[in-house]
Scaffold this motif. Structure first.
Motif, PDB file in Angstrom:
ATOM      1  N   ARG A  28       0.945  -1.007   0.072  1.00  0.00           N
ATOM      2  CA  ARG A  28      -0.131   0.229   0.138  1.00  0.00           C
ATOM      3  C   ARG A  28       0.952   1.452   0.010  1.00  0.00           C
ATOM      4  NH1 ARG A  28      -5.227   1.123   0.266  1.00  0.00           N
ATOM      5  NH2 ARG A  28      -5.707   2.944   1.484  1.00  0.00           N
ATOM      6  N   LEU A  32       1.009   4.047  -2.719  1.00  0.00           N
ATOM      7  CA  LEU A  32       0.766   5.598  -2.694  1.00  0.00           C
ATOM      8  C   LEU A  32       2.045   6.458  -3.013  1.00  0.00           C
ATOM      9  CD1 LEU A  32      -0.722   5.601   1.197  1.00  0.00           C
ATOM     10  CD2 LEU A  32      -1.538   6.581  -0.778  1.00  0.00           C
ATOM     11  N   SER A 296     -14.590  11.395  17.375  1.00  0.00           N
ATOM     12  CA  SER A 296     -13.970  10.557  18.469  1.00  0.00           C
ATOM     13  C   SER A 296     -13.289   9.269  17.938  1.00  0.00           C
ATOM     14  CB  SER A 296     -15.448  10.227  19.279  1.00  0.00           C
ATOM     15  OG  SER A 296     -16.250   9.469  18.659  1.00  0.00           O
ATOM     16  N   PRO A 304      -3.091   3.047  16.658  1.00  0.00           N
ATOM     17  CA  PRO A 304      -3.660   4.358  16.390  1.00  0.00           C
ATOM     18  C   PRO A 304      -2.809   5.377  16.374  1.00  0.00           C
ATOM     19  CG  PRO A 304      -5.181   3.142  18.001  1.00  0.00           C
ATOM     20  CD  PRO A 304      -3.794   2.410  17.861  1.00  0.00           C
ATOM     21  N   SER A 307      -0.628   4.889  13.220  1.00  0.00           N
ATOM     22  CA  SER A 307      -1.525   5.230  12.062  1.00  0.00           C
ATOM     23  C   SER A 307      -1.397   6.836  11.925  1.00  0.00           C
ATOM     24  CB  SER A 307      -2.878   5.004  12.515  1.00  0.00           C
ATOM     25  OG  SER A 307      -3.815   5.534  11.391  1.00  0.00           O
ATOM     26  N   GLU A 311       0.127   8.744   8.841  1.00  0.00           N
ATOM     27  CA  GLU A 311      -0.933   9.633   7.686  1.00  0.00           C
ATOM     28  C   GLU A 311      -0.107  10.940   7.428  1.00  0.00           C
ATOM     29  OE1 GLU A 311      -3.360   8.559   6.189  1.00  0.00           O
ATOM     30  OE2 GLU A 311      -4.413   6.987   7.085  1.00  0.00           O
ATOM     31  N   HIS A 315       1.264  12.668   4.173  1.00  0.00           N
ATOM     32  CA  HIS A 315       0.776  14.137   3.854  1.00  0.00           C
ATOM     33  C   HIS A 315       2.221  15.083   3.587  1.00  0.00           C
ATOM     34  CE1 HIS A 315      -3.171  13.849   4.925  1.00  0.00           C
ATOM     35  NE2 HIS A 315      -2.859  13.395   6.136  1.00  0.00           N
TER      36      HIS A 315
ATOM     37  N   LEU B 144      -7.583  12.600   4.483  1.00  0.00           N
ATOM     38  CA  LEU B 144      -6.934  12.350   5.707  1.00  0.00           C
ATOM     39  C   LEU B 144      -6.703  10.774   5.969  1.00  0.00           C
ATOM     40  CD1 LEU B 144      -8.685  14.823   8.102  1.00  0.00           C
ATOM     41  CD2 LEU B 144      -7.042  15.180   6.374  1.00  0.00           C
ATOM     42  N   LEU B 145      -7.381   9.906   5.331  1.00  0.00           N
ATOM     43  CA  LEU B 145      -7.132   8.450   5.750  1.00  0.00           C
ATOM     44  C   LEU B 145      -6.510   7.843   4.220  1.00  0.00           C
ATOM     45  CD1 LEU B 145     -10.281   7.586   7.478  1.00  0.00           C
ATOM     46  CD2 LEU B 145      -8.301   8.009   8.629  1.00  0.00           C
ATOM     47  N   ASN B 146      -5.140   7.626   4.475  1.00  0.00           N
ATOM     48  CA  ASN B 146      -4.566   7.310   2.955  1.00  0.00           C
ATOM     49  C   ASN B 146      -4.010   5.829   3.401  1.00  0.00           C
ATOM     50  OD1 ASN B 146      -4.553   9.697   1.412  1.00  0.00           O
ATOM     51  ND2 ASN B 146      -3.844  10.587   3.078  1.00  0.00           N
ATOM     52  N   ILE B 147      -3.337   5.895   4.311  1.00  0.00           N
ATOM     53  CA  ILE B 147      -2.783   4.529   4.655  1.00  0.00           C
ATOM     54  C   ILE B 147      -3.593   3.655   5.084  1.00  0.00           C
ATOM     55  CG2 ILE B 147      -2.093   5.283   6.952  1.00  0.00           C
ATOM     56  CD1 ILE B 147      -0.217   2.754   4.575  1.00  0.00           C
ATOM     57  N   ASN B 148      -4.734   4.075   5.949  1.00  0.00           N
ATOM     58  CA  ASN B 148      -5.678   3.238   6.185  1.00  0.00           C
ATOM     59  C   ASN B 148      -6.540   2.911   5.202  1.00  0.00           C
ATOM     60  OD1 ASN B 148      -6.027   2.785   9.304  1.00  0.00           O
ATOM     61  ND2 ASN B 148      -5.275   5.183   9.200  1.00  0.00           N
ATOM     62  N   GLN B 149      -6.738   1.563   5.119  1.00  0.00           N
ATOM     63  CA  GLN B 149      -8.085   1.072   4.238  1.00  0.00           C
ATOM     64  C   GLN B 149      -9.193   0.931   4.912  1.00  0.00           C
ATOM     65  OE1 GLN B 149      -5.601  -2.462   3.066  1.00  0.00           O
ATOM     66  NE2 GLN B 149      -6.678  -1.928   1.037  1.00  0.00           N
ATOM     67  N   HIS B 288      -8.181  -0.093   8.828  1.00  0.00           N
ATOM     68  CA  HIS B 288      -7.479  -1.213   9.182  1.00  0.00           C
ATOM     69  C   HIS B 288      -6.387  -1.090  10.273  1.00  0.00           C
ATOM     70  CE1 HIS B 288      -4.183  -0.416   6.373  1.00  0.00           C
ATOM     71  NE2 HIS B 288      -3.676  -1.836   6.597  1.00  0.00           N
ATOM     72  N   ILE B 289      -6.165   0.204  10.211  1.00  0.00           N
ATOM     73  CA  ILE B 289      -4.831   0.327  11.098  1.00  0.00           C
ATOM     74  C   ILE B 289      -5.449   1.102  12.481  1.00  0.00           C
ATOM     75  CG2 ILE B 289      -2.499   1.354  11.677  1.00  0.00           C
ATOM     76  CD1 ILE B 289      -1.950   1.062   8.846  1.00  0.00           C
ATOM     77  N   VAL B 290      -6.234   2.251  12.075  1.00  0.00           N
ATOM     78  CA  VAL B 290      -6.520   3.174  13.186  1.00  0.00           C
ATOM     79  C   VAL B 290      -7.767   2.522  13.988  1.00  0.00           C
ATOM     80  CG1 VAL B 290      -8.251   4.526  11.863  1.00  0.00           C
ATOM     81  CG2 VAL B 290      -6.932   5.584  13.709  1.00  0.00           C
ATOM     82  N   ARG B 292     -11.719   2.509  14.805  1.00  0.00           N
ATOM     83  CA  ARG B 292     -12.854   3.086  14.767  1.00  0.00           C
ATOM     84  C   ARG B 292     -12.818   4.599  15.057  1.00  0.00           C
ATOM     85  NH1 ARG B 292     -17.782   1.283  18.004  1.00  0.00           N
ATOM     86  NH2 ARG B 292     -16.764   2.846  19.615  1.00  0.00           N
ATOM     87  N   ILE B 293     -13.090   5.568  14.039  1.00  0.00           N
ATOM     88  CA  ILE B 293     -13.219   6.919  14.159  1.00  0.00           C
ATOM     89  C   ILE B 293     -14.646   7.293  14.002  1.00  0.00           C
ATOM     90  CG2 ILE B 293     -12.486   9.217  13.364  1.00  0.00           C
ATOM     91  CD1 ILE B 293      -9.966   7.972  12.578  1.00  0.00           C
TER      92      ILE B 293
END
Lengths: 327, 327
Positions: A28, A32, A296, A304, A307, A311, A315, B144-149, B288-290, B292-293
């Motif tokens: 991944r 990117l 939240s 987290p 992560s 990210e 950026h 904002l979520l790039n690495i996170n799938q 998949h990394i972070v 739940r937001i």
């Protein structure tokens, strides 16, 4: 194929999380960035402790060996304390590396200087991981709310204190017993002062203030009250009145400056912070047009926080053609 | 000083909100863009109805008069229905204007075509206002979520149905009475089908699916159940069991494709959606990394929706030197 060369300073929970994410998400990352991400060195305090972690990894206790690595592109700092972190990141920026930090203590003290230095050297500083763990609050404030003037921020910024207050309410535990449970589960340290007296949340507040208002209040004028005086009796009393005590950091822009208060606050169920339980963090942002938005999520933890760091890495390279095209 | 020339298509609540924000935030807009933002024309259905709104404003019922305006830079569409919105925005993009839309119905049908067209013409399409009102969910997912799938999204995407369910629970109202109240307060239309049968949320789901997974599920395979069968008795029963019925749109990426389900769902207090009340919207994003937001906030209304549109206007110009420097 060329690569992005990354060094990690500090190899505790967060540093190891960064290492693991980079190791297990190569495909991944490569798609990117258009190139591989390579960890070229890790700075540790005690080499022997980490010697068996990954035999192929270059581990050193000497920062000079890190900063002199050829073609170093990014320095990720996940240490504690102002020094030597600040000095290391300054050196990294002066070598035109992107700097990324999870160190709220250092960044509350020296964030503006690092950002200014990075601007002068044409590089960037990522600090999403300093506040709210995996919640993308810094980027939301910096990139997504532009026309909106943020006039107030309220947040539960420390998962440990929120966990303690939750357990005191749910199970009627005393502060001492709830703290012991948090320590047992690894949410609180042996010396819990930093969390329960609000120092951790205080530094996060100062960083949020800098992002939202372009400045920090005079630290002497900030109210900082921890949670040690909260009793289960008080909590149960409030529960009967359908309100809850939460440890809330509040920043308000006024004509006189920035009002910054961190203390246990009684909130009603109509406040999104009322519902935030356990180690979760949450931040309510008040924009002059949009009104109240609340974010939240996991406020801490290996993945987290790491992560948020990765990210930031994305950026840092977002202006490169590869990333812009794939956006 | 040069200016950004903006036309607004549709002058209902959202269109008027855009007009008012631009009118009352000129100083901030000028400092963001380095130039003024001017509304050069508004397309309405009935000129007489709006004739007294602002005598200096150019109002027309003829799109040709809008699209042929000299130096038109941005077309903001706040109409209803697929056509003529789609055709108008295509023409705007072909004239190298940035397009911004709040029209979820049109965008669920033709979003990918518009984005592709804009890419070919070197312009952009903003659609933050199509989902979640003022909540910056589209930008959070896109930027904002790039690495996170993102492998799952769950949301309360329609404020009207959430308001009805809230009133049924809090006040024991029947569906019919709660709906009547929503209509009385202006939250529901005379024909409430679009909201209570889930069509509005369905289109928002399809847009979220496109953003997260790069595609939409086959519409025929999407479960869409409204809230008309929910009774106050059921709600009270669940309340006793400490769970709640919420109207939840759920998208999950599986090996077989995208599972999309919109229906009344029973959720426990540990789910952030349990706590979302009244006309608020909320969206939980699972990375998949972070982990739940959750983002929550005003899901509709004049200023929250218009706020999202103006934020899109800023993003459209974010690549210009003025904006990048001030970021």
């Amino acid at each position: 194929m060329s690569a992005i060369h990354v060094a990690i300073l500090g190899f505790g929970t967060v540093g190891k999380g960064v290492y693991e994410i980079i190791r297990t998400n190569q495909e991944r990352l490569t798609s990117l960035f258009g190139k591989e991400v390579k960890i070229v060195g890790v700075l540790v305090k005690n080499i022997e402790k980490h010697a068996d972690y990954d035999k192929k990894l270059f581990i050193t206790d000497n920062f000079e060996e890190i900063i002199s690595l050829p073609n170093l592109d990014v320095v990720i700092e996940a240490m504690v304390g102002v020094e030597p972190s600040y000095t290391y990141l300054k050196q990294a920026i002066e070598k035109r590396c992107h700097a990324i930090t999870a160190n709220k203590f250092m960044f509350a003290h020296h964030g503006p200087e690092l950002l200014e230095l990075a601007k002068n050297f044409g590089t960037t500083v990522g600090y999403e991981a300093t506040v709210g763990g995996g919640i993308p609050i810094i980027q939301t404030l910096n990139k997504l709310l532009n026309i909106n003037q943020v006039f107030k921020i309220e947040g539960i910024l420390n998962g440990t204190t929120n966990f303690i207050l939750t357990k005191m309410r749910e199970e009627g535990l005393s502060f001492t017993d709830a703290l012991a449970l948090a320590q047992q589960l690894g949410y609180a340290e042996a010396d819990p002062t930093n969390d329960v007296e609000g120092f951790d949340a205080f530094y996060k507040m100062m960083i949020l203030s800098q992002v939202c208002f372009g400045e920090q209040p005079d630290w002497k004028n900030v109210t900082r009250v921890g949670i040690t005086e909260v009793t289960p009796e008080k909590i149960q009393q409030y529960e009967k009145e359908n309100v809850r005590i939460k440890h809330i950091a509040s920043l308000t822009k006024t004509d006189e400056g920035i009002e910054a208060v961190l203390k246990p606050v009684v909130v009603p169920p109509t406040d999104p912070l009322y519902h935030i339980e356990g180690v979760e963090n949450a931040i309510s942002v008040y924009g002059h047009i949009v009104g109240r938005i609340c974010l939240s999520g996991p406020g801490a933890g290996m993945f987290p926080t790491a992560s948020a760091i990765i990210e930031d890495l994305v950026h840092a390279y977002a202006k490169s053609p590869a990333i812009v095209t794939s956006a």
